[in-house]
Design a protein around this motif. Sequence first.
Motif, mmCIF file in Angstrom:
data_model
loop_
_atom_site.group_PDB
_atom_site.id
_atom_site.type_symbol
_atom_site.label_atom_id
_atom_site.label_comp_id
_atom_site.label_asym_id
_atom_site.label_seq_id
_atom_site.Cartn_x
_atom_site.Cartn_y
_atom_site.Cartn_z
ATOM 1 N N SER A 74 38.067 74.015 6.150
ATOM 2 C CA SER A 74 38.214 73.728 4.724
ATOM 3 C C SER A 74 38.267 75.018 3.904
ATOM 4 C CB SER A 74 37.047 72.852 4.257
ATOM 5 O OG SER A 74 37.137 72.586 2.881
ATOM 6 N N SER B 86 41.408 76.309 1.625
ATOM 7 C CA SER B 86 41.197 76.568 0.196
ATOM 8 C C SER B 86 41.721 77.939 -0.219
ATOM 9 C CB SER B 86 39.703 76.456 -0.144
ATOM 10 O OG SER B 86 38.953 77.515 0.444
ATOM 11 N N CYS C 131 45.422 77.150 -1.054
ATOM 12 C CA CYS C 131 45.748 76.263 -2.176
ATOM 13 C C CYS C 131 44.929 76.558 -3.426
ATOM 14 C CB CYS C 131 45.546 74.800 -1.777
ATOM 15 S SG CYS C 131 43.829 74.351 -1.378
ATOM 16 N N SER D 118 42.135 75.497 -4.270
ATOM 17 C CA SER D 118 41.606 74.233 -4.755
ATOM 18 C C SER D 118 40.647 73.704 -3.692
ATOM 19 C CB SER D 118 42.751 73.242 -5.013
ATOM 20 O OG SER D 118 42.250 72.030 -5.519
ATOM 21 N N TYR D 119 40.220 72.458 -3.855
ATOM 22 C CA TYR D 119 39.299 71.873 -2.884
ATOM 23 C C TYR D 119 40.067 70.933 -1.952
ATOM 24 C CZ TYR D 119 35.803 73.585 -6.187
ATOM 25 O OH TYR D 119 35.043 74.372 -7.003
ATOM 26 N N PRO D 120 40.333 71.359 -0.720
ATOM 27 C CA PRO D 120 41.106 70.514 0.197
ATOM 28 C C PRO D 120 40.306 69.315 0.681
ATOM 29 C CG PRO D 120 40.366 72.499 1.315
ATOM 30 C CD PRO D 120 39.966 72.647 -0.126
ATOM 31 N N VAL D 121 41.047 68.266 1.044
ATOM 32 C CA VAL D 121 40.447 67.025 1.545
ATOM 33 C C VAL D 121 40.955 66.784 2.959
ATOM 34 C CG1 VAL D 121 40.194 64.545 1.184
ATOM 35 C CG2 VAL D 121 40.413 66.071 -0.795
ATOM 36 N N PHE E 201 44.812 68.893 6.119
ATOM 37 C CA PHE E 201 44.223 68.696 4.795
ATOM 38 C C PHE E 201 45.299 68.384 3.761
ATOM 39 C CE2 PHE E 201 41.223 71.382 7.046
ATOM 40 C CZ PHE E 201 39.978 70.940 6.619
ATOM 41 N N ASN E 202 44.886 67.636 2.720
ATOM 42 C CA ASN E 202 45.644 67.484 1.475
ATOM 43 C C ASN E 202 44.799 68.090 0.365
ATOM 44 O OD1 ASN E 202 46.534 64.160 2.478
ATOM 45 N ND2 ASN E 202 47.769 66.001 2.705
ATOM 46 N N THR E 203 45.393 68.230 -0.787
ATOM 47 C CA THR E 203 44.614 68.596 -1.972
ATOM 48 C C THR E 203 45.197 67.862 -3.163
ATOM 49 O OG1 THR E 203 43.692 70.417 -3.269
ATOM 50 C CG2 THR E 203 45.980 70.645 -2.552
ATOM 51 N N ASN F 163 44.967 66.955 -7.646
ATOM 52 C CA ASN F 163 44.539 67.432 -8.960
ATOM 53 C C ASN F 163 43.538 66.451 -9.566
ATOM 54 O OD1 ASN F 163 46.045 65.249 -9.869
ATOM 55 N ND2 ASN F 163 47.797 66.509 -10.504
#
Length: 553
Positions: free
Chosen positions: A218, A222, A225, A227-230, A292-294, A296
């Motif tokens: 993760s 990050s 991106c 951001s916070y990946p999922v 992972f996806n991220t 908004n």
Amino acid sequence: MERRGAAAGGDVCVCQAVLPAHADHRGELSAGQLLKWMDAAACLAAEKHAGVSCVTASMDDIQFEEAARVGQIICIKAKVNRAFKTSMEVGIKVTVQDVLTNVEKIVSVAYATYVAKPVGGGKIELEPVNLLTTEDHLEHTLAIERRRIRLGYEQVFQNLMQESNKEGDYCDTFEEEDAVSTDLTHVQSIELVQPPHANHHGNTFGGQIMAWMETVASISASRLCHSYPVLKSVNMFKFWGPSVVGDRLVFNAIVNNTFQTSVEVGVRVEAYNCEEWIKDQARHINSAFLIFNTVNDKGELLTFPRIKPTTKDGMRRYHGAIARRRIRLARKCILSANEDKPSDPWERSNQAYVSYSNIAALTHLAAKPGWEITSTLDDIKIWTHEEGDVLSLKVEMQVQIPSHLAFSLLSDFTFRQQWDKHFLTCEVLQAVNEDEKIYYVTSPPMTDHKPRDFVILVSQRQPCKPSEPYIVAVKSVTLMSMPPSSEYCRSEILCAGFQIYGDSNSSCTVCYFNQVTSGVMPYLAANLTGSSKSIEDTALECIKFLELKGSKY
């Protein structure tokens, strides 16, 4: 070798409340925590069956469909589906329940393999699972197919990599504007295995290692991106060796490739004891690939920037991610519950999954409740099953030849013309392997209609034990080398085939199944279908053919 195991098998249900300590910054259950719970529940099920300590050998591809939030309840059901001497397949179903609305949703369905490790290191042979329900029998049968996929995965992957190399996809340099160097995504983390991380024998919990891998992956994603990946899915976790209390585990994570709204991160885990640590002698114990996806603030998927490999090994990982994605997409398409046939051409990335889907579809059809008998004639019985606009037929025939001979004759579709008038021609297009062949079949024209043709996959399986049937499964497939022609009306077989049970050394029961939609009902070509009289006539011809051929062996 000692035989061990509870014949009733392992069946465990674990419920956990999602607390703030289990959640990420969004208030959602962290994937690492969920992986730990899944592994713990599955290990309990394995040990309940084996009666001895068990360790995680691998966990199949995992897809996360729903997120659980703080205050909700996670329910994990784990059950041993099948025992293979010293290893077991454990099925894991994860659901999330909302205590306010009482709504329950599926989070994930996964399959893991556990190995029995008795104290002292001796070998044991596990007792078979006692199958109590229809679902038990179904999962028991399909466990063999999933095992075939596990064992063949590496070969499929290597084939795709070789094809990529032949096509000239590899290159020493990589030029793309605005691409981000993969070096910027490299993350290393070191963990010391302590008693809370291990079982009572000191072996590190597989779920704990998976959780650490998710954390470092993760962080790597990050960095790309910002951001916070999922975490959305994991390619098969496979444990190459053990680690124990006192080991230092070194985790190296790096982005392998990006695919618009998803990113693959590879994680390699190496273990060191004190002596190995000083000498820098690593033990490779695990590798996995996490996707992972991220999103908004509105929950919309964000696009990842392209990446640029900077080394030869980086290029290998870059193309490896493409090959794994091809396998994932084939699996997702073919194993979808609503997908009747693959939309992709028959290629190496999806062969194993088409075969699995073929066997699974017939096994599911045969296990359906609610079959109604419509005709009985001496050695022939006919059943029907209606579900929505789908009509399924079952024809049971008593045949006076051994089951293995019936299997040999019915699995070779070049013999079909000798007893089935619906087969005009039949030729082998491709011998995929010893258990799978693709045939091209034509059938005579019906009134006011063109002749019909089919491209079908025939998958055959021999039983692992006497109580199981021989299986010959049939379904339509798409083959780029055999497109539809104007001379024929291309038709489709959703699911058909035979299950053959041995009754004695000289007799067997042959069950034919066929599933058709209402639109195909007027034709019912290339099957033991049509009017009741036509079914009986074709079944009689089948019995006559089998017994005549069988008498010559």
